[in-house]
Enzyme design. Structure first.
Site, PDB file in Angstrom:
ATOM      1  N   ARG A  26      83.982  -7.734 -66.994  1.00  0.00           N
ATOM      2  CA  ARG A  26      85.397  -8.081 -66.787  1.00  0.00           C
ATOM      3  C   ARG A  26      86.260  -6.844 -66.598  1.00  0.00           C
ATOM      4  NH1 ARG A  26      85.520 -13.590 -68.183  1.00  0.00           N
ATOM      5  NH2 ARG A  26      87.398 -13.655 -66.958  1.00  0.00           N
ATOM      6  N   ARG A  30      92.181  -8.215 -65.824  1.00  0.00           N
ATOM      7  CA  ARG A  30      92.388  -8.170 -67.269  1.00  0.00           C
ATOM      8  C   ARG A  30      93.143  -6.940 -67.748  1.00  0.00           C
ATOM      9  NH1 ARG A  30      87.835 -11.210 -70.865  1.00  0.00           N
ATOM     10  NH2 ARG A  30      88.645 -13.266 -70.437  1.00  0.00           N
ATOM     11  N   ARG A  39      98.131  -8.942 -58.386  1.00  0.00           N
ATOM     12  CA  ARG A  39      98.125 -10.382 -58.659  1.00  0.00           C
ATOM     13  C   ARG A  39      99.526 -10.965 -58.514  1.00  0.00           C
ATOM     14  NH1 ARG A  39      98.325 -14.378 -62.007  1.00  0.00           N
ATOM     15  NH2 ARG A  39      96.567 -15.575 -62.814  1.00  0.00           N
ATOM     16  N   ASP A  76      84.732 -15.416 -59.486  1.00  0.00           N
ATOM     17  CA  ASP A  76      84.563 -16.135 -60.748  1.00  0.00           C
ATOM     18  C   ASP A  76      83.285 -16.952 -60.660  1.00  0.00           C
ATOM     19  OD1 ASP A  76      86.457 -16.594 -63.269  1.00  0.00           O
ATOM     20  OD2 ASP A  76      85.196 -18.349 -62.957  1.00  0.00           O
ATOM     21  N   TYR A 152      80.682 -26.470 -67.671  1.00  0.00           N
ATOM     22  CA  TYR A 152      82.026 -26.628 -67.092  1.00  0.00           C
ATOM     23  C   TYR A 152      82.126 -27.886 -66.229  1.00  0.00           C
ATOM     24  CZ  TYR A 152      83.709 -22.095 -68.712  1.00  0.00           C
ATOM     25  OH  TYR A 152      84.129 -21.053 -69.501  1.00  0.00           O
TER      26      TYR A 152
HETATM   27  O1  CP3 Z   1      83.637  -8.699 -64.406  1.00  0.00           O
HETATM   28  C1  CP3 Z   1      84.588  -8.680 -63.599  1.00  0.00           C
HETATM   29  O2  CP3 Z   1      85.590  -8.008 -63.775  1.00  0.00           O
HETATM   30  C2  CP3 Z   1      84.471  -9.471 -62.310  1.00  0.00           C
HETATM   31  C3  CP3 Z   1      85.263 -10.650 -62.277  1.00  0.00           C
HETATM   32  C4  CP3 Z   1      84.937 -11.841 -63.152  1.00  0.00           C
HETATM   33  C5  CP3 Z   1      85.949 -12.793 -63.468  1.00  0.00           C
HETATM   34  N1  CP3 Z   1      85.345 -13.827 -64.131  1.00  0.00           N
HETATM   35  C6  CP3 Z   1      87.363 -12.691 -63.104  1.00  0.00           C
HETATM   36  C7  CP3 Z   1      88.354 -13.478 -63.843  1.00  0.00           C
HETATM   37  C8  CP3 Z   1      83.737 -12.287 -63.706  1.00  0.00           C
HETATM   38  C9  CP3 Z   1      82.367 -11.633 -63.712  1.00  0.00           C
HETATM   39  C10 CP3 Z   1      84.002 -13.559 -64.304  1.00  0.00           C
HETATM   40  C11 CP3 Z   1      82.974 -14.373 -64.939  1.00  0.00           C
HETATM   41  C12 CP3 Z   1      83.343 -15.545 -65.716  1.00  0.00           C
HETATM   42  N2  CP3 Z   1      84.345 -16.459 -65.467  1.00  0.00           N
HETATM   43  C13 CP3 Z   1      82.641 -15.991 -66.869  1.00  0.00           C
HETATM   44  C14 CP3 Z   1      81.414 -15.337 -67.419  1.00  0.00           C
HETATM   45  C15 CP3 Z   1      81.700 -14.126 -68.205  1.00  0.00           C
HETATM   46  C16 CP3 Z   1      82.326 -14.366 -69.541  1.00  0.00           C
HETATM   47  O3  CP3 Z   1      83.409 -13.848 -69.771  1.00  0.00           O
HETATM   48  O4  CP3 Z   1      81.679 -15.042 -70.383  1.00  0.00           O
HETATM   49  C17 CP3 Z   1      83.272 -17.155 -67.330  1.00  0.00           C
HETATM   50  C18 CP3 Z   1      82.888 -17.976 -68.544  1.00  0.00           C
HETATM   51  C19 CP3 Z   1      84.347 -17.454 -66.424  1.00  0.00           C
HETATM   52  C20 CP3 Z   1      85.264 -18.615 -66.461  1.00  0.00           C
HETATM   53  C21 CP3 Z   1      86.685 -18.208 -66.598  1.00  0.00           C
HETATM   54  N3  CP3 Z   1      87.405 -17.500 -65.642  1.00  0.00           N
HETATM   55  C22 CP3 Z   1      87.556 -18.449 -67.697  1.00  0.00           C
HETATM   56  C23 CP3 Z   1      87.165 -19.181 -68.956  1.00  0.00           C
HETATM   57  C24 CP3 Z   1      88.809 -17.885 -67.370  1.00  0.00           C
HETATM   58  C25 CP3 Z   1      90.095 -17.950 -68.157  1.00  0.00           C
HETATM   59  C26 CP3 Z   1      90.135 -16.970 -69.264  1.00  0.00           C
HETATM   60  C27 CP3 Z   1      90.073 -15.506 -68.822  1.00  0.00           C
HETATM   61  O5  CP3 Z   1      88.989 -14.984 -68.800  1.00  0.00           O
HETATM   62  O6  CP3 Z   1      91.107 -14.940 -68.493  1.00  0.00           O
HETATM   63  C28 CP3 Z   1      88.669 -17.251 -66.102  1.00  0.00           C
HETATM   64  C29 CP3 Z   1      89.730 -16.522 -65.370  1.00  0.00           C
HETATM   65  C30 CP3 Z   1      89.427 -15.177 -64.843  1.00  0.00           C
HETATM   66  N4  CP3 Z   1      88.264 -14.806 -64.240  1.00  0.00           N
HETATM   67  C31 CP3 Z   1      90.323 -14.073 -64.841  1.00  0.00           C
HETATM   68  C32 CP3 Z   1      89.669 -13.008 -64.214  1.00  0.00           C
HETATM   69  C33 CP3 Z   1      90.197 -11.643 -63.934  1.00  0.00           C
HETATM   70  C34 CP3 Z   1      91.753 -14.101 -65.369  1.00  0.00           C
HETATM   71  C35 CP3 Z   1      92.641 -14.687 -64.350  1.00  0.00           C
HETATM   72  C36 CP3 Z   1      93.982 -14.028 -64.315  1.00  0.00           C
HETATM   73  O7  CP3 Z   1      94.837 -14.468 -65.090  1.00  0.00           O
HETATM   74  O8  CP3 Z   1      94.186 -13.115 -63.510  1.00  0.00           O
END
Ligand code: CP3
Length: 341
Positions: A26, A30, A39, A76, A152
């Site tokens: 991540r 973030r 964004r 994602d 999911y």
């Molecule tokens: O690693 C990286 O930086 C690459 C990008 C990446 C994102 N999601 C971007 C994202 C990766 C590899 C993921 C994987 C992902 N997404 C997982 C597996 C990894 C883990 O953390 O267990 C899961 C379970 C998800 C599902 C998901 N996506 C959730 C539950 C959420 C909301 C909570 C959160 O993490 O903020 C997301 C949103 C998400 N995916 C964001 C980002 C940068 C945040 C969105 C934002 O507000 O900009």
């Protein structure tokens, strides 16, 4: 194209490296204010993910700003359920939400096996990012592991217990296998497409591995991960199954190069269980990065010593949290890059 900094690829293959390589789960998005700026210019998360120019920009940010040894494509894991017919929304401050979920055999029959072309925006983002990275560091592609994606698709969003998804395994195991197979086939098509587009390395995220019993993990998760590892063989492959202590021995037998550890897994014990033929990735508690610089430094050095100089890719034990300061992240990265055995 020849990659200039190929430390991560060499570490994954078990070759000698001058120092331990590092990247962060991540890392794109973030914690970076620079991400939030991009964004804010866009409508939201999904628009970013679906616009290759922006996905490329935020993918490269951590390479420039944090100095990590790899980029991970900004996307994602939920793009796969969407490509299979269940669109998602990312709700601000709440997380993902699916309007349609899977409840019956008819729902599963309607779900289609995704092809790489269905995710053209990710494929295009990978191609563009490869071009823009210009061989500086490898680009990591990824997907969710079938069980986590299944969870999911049944649940329709996040959950503490994923009990609806688990109930499905107990009450409708045959249907569960049908859906898991469709997810697996989609994931194989998608990951192969990522490699063709230029991904240098792949990671499978099984974020909800830890809520299954060991028996269920074997039957409903590892079986499918194993199919994916066998099918996608052209680049180094990492499997990260969060909280799956009980599965470490079997994970050592997967046809992959690297196993990701979370911070609750003891390094020496994991090495014994997994064996010497895998690279280990991880596994600092992301919350360490809330502490002061001196503590971050000593704890990071301790982690490096625990893993030793070979077959280790430094990382956190799970993704960065959004409120961690960028300078603390940089301290973690710099400590690893400066360390010599
Ligand atoms: O690693 C990286 O930086 C690459 C990008 C990446 C994102 N999601 C971007 C994202 C990766 C590899 C993921 C994987 C992902 N997404 C997982 C597996 C990894 C883990 O953390 O267990 C899961 C379970 C998800 C599902 C998901 N996506 C959730 C539950 C959420 C909301 C909570 C959160 O993490 O903020 C997301 C949103 C998400 N995916 C964001 C980002 C940068 C945040 C969105 C934002 O507000 O900009």
């Amino acid at each position: 194209m020849k990659i200039k900094n190929d430390l991560i690829l060499r570490a994954a293959r078990g070759e000698k490296v001058e120092r331990t390589p590092v990247w962060l789960m991540r890392q794109a998005g973030r914690v970076l204010p620079e991400y939030r700026e991009v964004r804010a210019k866009m409508g939201g998360f999904k628009e970013l993910v679906e616009t290759p120019e922006f996905a490329c920009e935020v993918t490269i940010q951590p390479v420039d700003i944090l100095g990590v040894d790899a980029a991970i494509i900004f996307s994602d894991i939920l793009v796969i359920p969407e490509a299979m017919g269940l669109p998602y929304q990312m709700i601000e401050a709440k997380g993902p939400w699916f309007e349609k979920t899977i409840k019956s055999a008819a729902d599963i029959a309607q779900v289609r096996v995704a092809q790489a072309e269905d995710l053209k925006y990710v494929i295009d983002a990978i191609k563009l990012t490869k071009k823009e990275l210009n061989g500086r560091v490898p680009l990591i592609g990824f997907a969710g592991a079938p069980w986590t994606i299944f969870a999911y698709m049944i649940e329709g969003g996040g959950s503490k217990t994923f009990s609806k998804a688990k109930k499905f395994l107990y009450t409708q195991p045959i249907l569960a296998h049908q859906l898991l197979q469709k997810i697996t086939d989609s994931t194989i098509n998608y990951l192969k497409g990522q490699v063709v587009a230029g991904a240098d390395m792949l990671q499978l995220f099984d974020s909800w591995a830890g809520i299954l019993s060991p028996e269920h993990y074997n039957e409903f998760a590892l079986k499918y991960i194993s199919q994916i590892c066998d099918a996608v063989k052209d680049v180094p492959f990492t499997v990260f199954a969060k909280d799956a202590h009980f599965a470490r021995k079997q994970m050592g037998m997967l046809n992959c190069d690297t196993i990701g550890l979370d911070w609750t897994m003891d390094v020496a014990e994991s090495r014994l269980l997994i064996g010497n033929n895998k690279t280990l990735q991880g596994n600092m508690d992301p919350c360490l990065l809330y502490s002061d610089f001196a503590t971050i430094k000593t704890e990071t050095q301790k982690m490096l010593k625990a893993f030793g100089p070979h077959r280790h890719i430094a990382n956190l034990g799970h993704g960065l949290y959004p409120d961690i300061e960028k300078d603390k992240v940089k301290c973690f990265v710099d400590t690893i890059k400066e360390y010599r055995f």
